[in-house]
Design a protein around this motif. Sequence first.
Motif, PDB file in Angstrom:
ATOM      1  N   VAL A   1     -42.986  -2.406  34.087  1.00  0.00           N
ATOM      2  CA  VAL A   1     -43.941  -3.483  34.363  1.00  0.00           C
ATOM      3  C   VAL A   1     -44.680  -3.184  35.665  1.00  0.00           C
ATOM      4  N   PRO A   2     -46.006  -3.185  35.638  1.00  0.00           N
ATOM      5  CA  PRO A   2     -46.770  -2.922  36.866  1.00  0.00           C
ATOM      6  C   PRO A   2     -46.472  -3.957  37.954  1.00  0.00           C
ATOM      7  N   LEU A   3     -46.276  -3.455  39.158  1.00  0.00           N
ATOM      8  CA  LEU A   3     -46.041  -4.273  40.352  1.00  0.00           C
ATOM      9  C   LEU A   3     -44.710  -5.034  40.321  1.00  0.00           C
ATOM     10  N   ALA A   4     -43.926  -4.834  39.263  1.00  0.00           N
ATOM     11  CA  ALA A   4     -42.651  -5.552  39.182  1.00  0.00           C
ATOM     12  C   ALA A   4     -41.676  -5.092  40.255  1.00  0.00           C
ATOM     13  N   ARG A   5     -41.830  -3.851  40.718  1.00  0.00           N
ATOM     14  CA  ARG A   5     -40.908  -3.330  41.721  1.00  0.00           C
ATOM     15  C   ARG A   5     -40.984  -4.110  43.028  1.00  0.00           C
ATOM     16  N   LEU A   6     -42.115  -4.757  43.281  1.00  0.00           N
ATOM     17  CA  LEU A   6     -42.227  -5.573  44.491  1.00  0.00           C
ATOM     18  C   LEU A   6     -41.232  -6.731  44.483  1.00  0.00           C
ATOM     19  N   ILE A   7     -40.821  -7.133  43.290  1.00  0.00           N
ATOM     20  CA  ILE A   7     -39.852  -8.222  43.158  1.00  0.00           C
ATOM     21  C   ILE A   7     -38.460  -7.692  42.843  1.00  0.00           C
ATOM     22  N   THR A   8     -38.389  -6.715  41.931  1.00  0.00           N
ATOM     23  CA  THR A   8     -37.085  -6.244  41.465  1.00  0.00           C
ATOM     24  C   THR A   8     -36.313  -5.475  42.531  1.00  0.00           C
ATOM     25  N   GLU A   9     -37.013  -4.682  43.338  1.00  0.00           N
ATOM     26  CA  GLU A   9     -36.309  -3.898  44.358  1.00  0.00           C
ATOM     27  C   GLU A   9     -35.654  -4.775  45.426  1.00  0.00           C
ATOM     28  N   PRO A  10     -36.350  -5.795  45.968  1.00  0.00           N
ATOM     29  CA  PRO A  10     -35.642  -6.694  46.896  1.00  0.00           C
ATOM     30  C   PRO A  10     -34.474  -7.424  46.243  1.00  0.00           C
ATOM     31  N   ILE A  11     -34.647  -7.829  44.970  1.00  0.00           N
ATOM     32  CA  ILE A  11     -33.548  -8.510  44.284  1.00  0.00           C
ATOM     33  C   ILE A  11     -32.346  -7.583  44.144  1.00  0.00           C
ATOM     34  N   GLU A  12     -32.604  -6.336  43.739  1.00  0.00           N
ATOM     35  CA  GLU A  12     -31.513  -5.371  43.592  1.00  0.00           C
ATOM     36  C   GLU A  12     -30.825  -5.102  44.928  1.00  0.00           C
ATOM     37  N   LYS A  13     -31.600  -5.080  45.989  1.00  0.00           N
ATOM     38  CA  LYS A  13     -31.049  -4.799  47.311  1.00  0.00           C
ATOM     39  C   LYS A  13     -30.189  -5.946  47.821  1.00  0.00           C
ATOM     40  N   TYR A  14     -30.645  -7.177  47.593  1.00  0.00           N
ATOM     41  CA  TYR A  14     -29.963  -8.330  48.170  1.00  0.00           C
ATOM     42  C   TYR A  14     -28.969  -8.987  47.224  1.00  0.00           C
ATOM     43  N   LEU A  15     -28.931  -8.536  45.959  1.00  0.00           N
ATOM     44  CA  LEU A  15     -28.040  -9.161  44.981  1.00  0.00           C
ATOM     45  C   LEU A  15     -26.569  -9.140  45.407  1.00  0.00           C
ATOM     46  N   PRO A  16     -26.043  -8.021  45.936  1.00  0.00           N
ATOM     47  CA  PRO A  16     -24.638  -8.052  46.385  1.00  0.00           C
ATOM     48  C   PRO A  16     -24.384  -9.106  47.459  1.00  0.00           C
ATOM     49  N   HIS A  17     -25.334  -9.238  48.383  1.00  0.00           N
ATOM     50  CA  HIS A  17     -25.185 -10.256  49.433  1.00  0.00           C
ATOM     51  C   HIS A  17     -25.213 -11.657  48.834  1.00  0.00           C
ATOM     52  N   TRP A  18     -26.179 -11.921  47.950  1.00  0.00           N
ATOM     53  CA  TRP A  18     -26.269 -13.245  47.328  1.00  0.00           C
ATOM     54  C   TRP A  18     -25.021 -13.552  46.511  1.00  0.00           C
ATOM     55  N   GLN A  19     -24.520 -12.531  45.798  1.00  0.00           N
ATOM     56  CA  GLN A  19     -23.354 -12.757  44.945  1.00  0.00           C
ATOM     57  C   GLN A  19     -22.128 -13.130  45.772  1.00  0.00           C
ATOM     58  N   GLN A  20     -21.969 -12.498  46.919  1.00  0.00           N
ATOM     59  CA  GLN A  20     -20.814 -12.784  47.763  1.00  0.00           C
ATOM     60  C   GLN A  20     -20.932 -14.131  48.465  1.00  0.00           C
ATOM     61  N   MET A  21     -22.155 -14.529  48.798  1.00  0.00           N
ATOM     62  CA  MET A  21     -22.342 -15.726  49.610  1.00  0.00           C
ATOM     63  C   MET A  21     -22.560 -16.994  48.798  1.00  0.00           C
ATOM     64  N   TYR A  22     -23.267 -16.906  47.670  1.00  0.00           N
ATOM     65  CA  TYR A  22     -23.748 -18.117  47.011  1.00  0.00           C
ATOM     66  C   TYR A  22     -23.130 -18.403  45.652  1.00  0.00           C
ATOM     67  N   PHE A  23     -22.449 -17.442  45.059  1.00  0.00           N
ATOM     68  CA  PHE A  23     -21.952 -17.658  43.703  1.00  0.00           C
ATOM     69  C   PHE A  23     -20.438 -17.816  43.676  1.00  0.00           C
ATOM     70  N   TYR A  24     -19.947 -18.588  44.639  1.00  0.00           N
ATOM     71  CA  TYR A  24     -18.548 -18.961  44.601  1.00  0.00           C
ATOM     72  C   TYR A  24     -18.301 -19.909  43.432  1.00  0.00           C
ATOM     73  N   MET A  25     -17.056 -20.003  43.017  1.00  0.00           N
ATOM     74  CA  MET A  25     -16.726 -20.886  41.905  1.00  0.00           C
ATOM     75  C   MET A  25     -16.881 -22.355  42.291  1.00  0.00           C
ATOM     76  N   TRP A  26     -16.823 -22.657  43.598  1.00  0.00           N
ATOM     77  CA  TRP A  26     -16.931 -24.060  44.007  1.00  0.00           C
ATOM     78  C   TRP A  26     -18.371 -24.456  44.310  1.00  0.00           C
ATOM     79  N   SER A  27     -19.284 -23.512  44.237  1.00  0.00           N
ATOM     80  CA  SER A  27     -20.688 -23.849  44.438  1.00  0.00           C
ATOM     81  C   SER A  27     -21.332 -24.119  43.095  1.00  0.00           C
ATOM     82  N   ARG A  28     -22.634 -24.509  43.128  1.00  0.00           N
ATOM     83  CA  ARG A  28     -23.357 -24.756  41.887  1.00  0.00           C
ATOM     84  C   ARG A  28     -23.709 -23.460  41.195  1.00  0.00           C
TER      85      ARG A  28
END
Length: 335
Positions: free
Chosen positions: A308-335
């Motif tokens: 997808v053209p220009l999709a890397r502008l969104i997908t690359e930051p998501i791929e980079k920060y996904l481990p951080h988001w997963q550890q911080m925000y996706f606890y079982m006690w969160s939404r």
Amino acid sequence: MDAINSGFFELITSYKHWVQSNPQLLADLESTVRCFSYFTAGRFNNSTLASELIYSIPNLIELFNDLLISSGKYMNLKIPKLQLKIKIWLTVLEYTEALFEVTAHRIWGKSGKWLIIAIIQVFKAVMRLCLVYVYKENLVKNPSIKPLNRNKINIYDKDVKKKEGFQLKRSGIVVRSIRTSRSVQTRVWAPIPSMRDENENVDNVFISKRMLKLAETFYIIKPLIHLGCLSATGKTNWRPWFLSLIIDLSSLQIFNHYGKAAALNKEEWKEIYQRRLSILLYILRSPFYDNYSRLKIIAILKILSAKVPLARLITEPIEKYLPHWQQMYFYMWSR
């Protein structure tokens, strides 16, 4: 001292007037600042703490502004003061609990982090149970005080629609509006037909409300059950994950089955819908994420980036920060 207090009061009054006069502009500013929190991880030292600060502060400011607007001409929160305070405390905690976790981890290490998590979850559970059993709320929203829709506020302020009557949320009784009363000659004295079934079974309503209270109780104590199971079995064990999922699904099933008979209002059904959507977050929670979804999500992001053209502008930051988001925000006690 009196001069300082007087000046501070005048400043707050002026700010309150500006907030109530410019709700949409305020919403745009809050949204702009909030976006920064999602892309600060890894940008500089102590990025986790910084991102949580950037996330928490705009939300707290938004809560403060919403309370100012609510105290003005747009709406009037006619609820007990203690109930409102409990909701404010819960909302503040929901916006700042990740910040407390990060701070505790930096100061006291993992043991301090888990201690803070346990304290926060116990406090939240007690406050939510108080709302359910003392103030008779069918379910507790998350956050407890929802952000105001500034667009609706503007519409309401500019064009107040007159209605013949309005329906009480709990009882379903329709009350005629005095402002729209007709002249004496043309007035209809018969009561407005109720929107609810006149032959509604009172016993069914009682049973439904009792079942909803049971479902909400399990939903509220789910974080404590999950933490207890997690401490006993370990982070990589599947039992806490499955136990939390079963509680969520069972709670939703009860709400779906008994919600209509208990006459849940629109906001409560909206909260149930959000809980249904939150089930999807289980694919981002360990151990399911670590064993199954992580590689698939990364593969999808790479495909989108390549195709997808220009999709890397969104997908690359998501791929980079996904481990951080997963550890911080996706606890079982969160939404």
